[in-house]
Design an enzyme around this catalytic site. Structure first.
Site, PDB file in Angstrom:
ATOM      1  N   CYS A   2       0.834  -1.207   0.000  1.00 59.69           N
ATOM      2  CA  CYS A   2       0.000   0.000   0.000  1.00 59.69           C
ATOM      3  C   CYS A   2       0.871   1.260   0.000  1.00 59.69           C
ATOM      4  CB  CYS A   2      -0.873   0.039   1.238  1.00 59.69           C
ATOM      5  SG  CYS A   2      -2.165  -1.199   1.285  1.00 59.69           S
TER       6      CYS A   2
ATOM      7  N   GLU B 224       0.644   3.861   1.918  1.00 58.58           N
ATOM      8  CA  GLU B 224       1.023   4.303   3.264  1.00 58.58           C
ATOM      9  C   GLU B 224       2.271   3.571   3.730  1.00 58.58           C
ATOM     10  OE1 GLU B 224      -1.877   3.283   2.110  1.00 58.58           O
ATOM     11  OE2 GLU B 224      -3.561   3.944   3.344  1.00 58.58           O
TER      12      GLU B 224
ATOM     13  N   CYS C 105      -5.858   0.837   5.125  1.00 60.15           N
ATOM     14  CA  CYS C 105      -6.322  -0.521   5.419  1.00 60.15           C
ATOM     15  C   CYS C 105      -5.856  -0.937   6.821  1.00 60.15           C
ATOM     16  CB  CYS C 105      -5.797  -1.505   4.367  1.00 60.15           C
ATOM     17  SG  CYS C 105      -4.080  -1.996   4.609  1.00 60.15           S
TER      18      CYS C 105
END
Ligand code: THU
Length: 136
Positions: free
Chosen positions: A53, A55, A91
Site C-alpha cells: 500500500c 502508506e 487498510c
C-alpha cells in the site's frame, strides 16, 4: 500550511502508483517528527498478496532512511486518471504499521482534494490497538 502540503504531495504521489491489476491509484505523504516528508504510492504484484500500500511504502521509505517517529500522514486514492471520488482510508495492515511509529498526537488525513478532506487521530481509526508496549 503543512496540511495542504501533505495533501498536495499525496495527490501527486498517485501519479507513480504501479497498478496494472486494480487501476486504483493511492498516494501518501508522511510527515516526520523532524519536519521531513516522505511520499509513497501503491505497488502491485501479479501475486496480489505481495502488493504494498501507499502508506506502507512511505513509512518504509522513511524508516529505511533512519526516521522512527511520525506526526501525520495524508492519503488520497481513486481510479487511475481520475480525481478521488471518495476518501481513501488506510487498510487494517497500514493502521497497524502506523501505530508502530506514530507520535502521541499523530494525525491521519484522508483527502479527495485540497479543500475536501477529513482528519482523524490514530485511536479513532484503530481503537484498542495492539502495540509494542503490550509485550514489554
Ligand atoms: N491500497 C493502498 O495503497 N492503501 C490502502 O490503505 C488500501 C489499499 C491499494 C492496494 C492496492 O494496490 C489497491 O489499493 C486496491 O486494493
Amino acid at each position: 500550511m503543512m496540511r495542504d502540503k501533505l495533501i498536495q504531495l499525496a495527490l501527486d504521489a498517485r501519479e507513480n502508483a504501479y497498478i496494472p491489476y486494480s487501476h486504483y491509484a493511492v498516494g501518501a505523504a508522511l510527515l516526520t517528527e523532524d519536519g521531513e516528508i516522505y511520499c509513497g504510492c501503491n505497488v502491485e504484484s501479479a501475486s496480489y498478496g505481495a502488493t504494498n500500500c501507499a502508506e506502507r511504502t512511505a513509512i518504509f521509505k522513511a524508516v529505511s532512511e533512519g526516521k522512527r517517529k511520525f506526526r501525520a500522514i495524508a492519503v488520497a486514492g481513486g481510479m487511475e486518471g481520475e480525481e478521488p471520488k471518495d476518501y481513501a482510508y488506510p487498510c487494517g495492515i497500514c493502521r497497524q504499521v502506523i501505530k508502530e511509529f506514530a507520535s502521541e498526537d499523530f494525525r491521519i488525513i484522508v483527502a479527495k482534494s485540497l479543500t475536501d478532506y477529513k482528519e482523524y487521530s490514530l485511536s479513532e481509526l484503530l481503537p484498542f490497538g495492539f502495540g509494542g508496549e503490550s509485550i514489554k
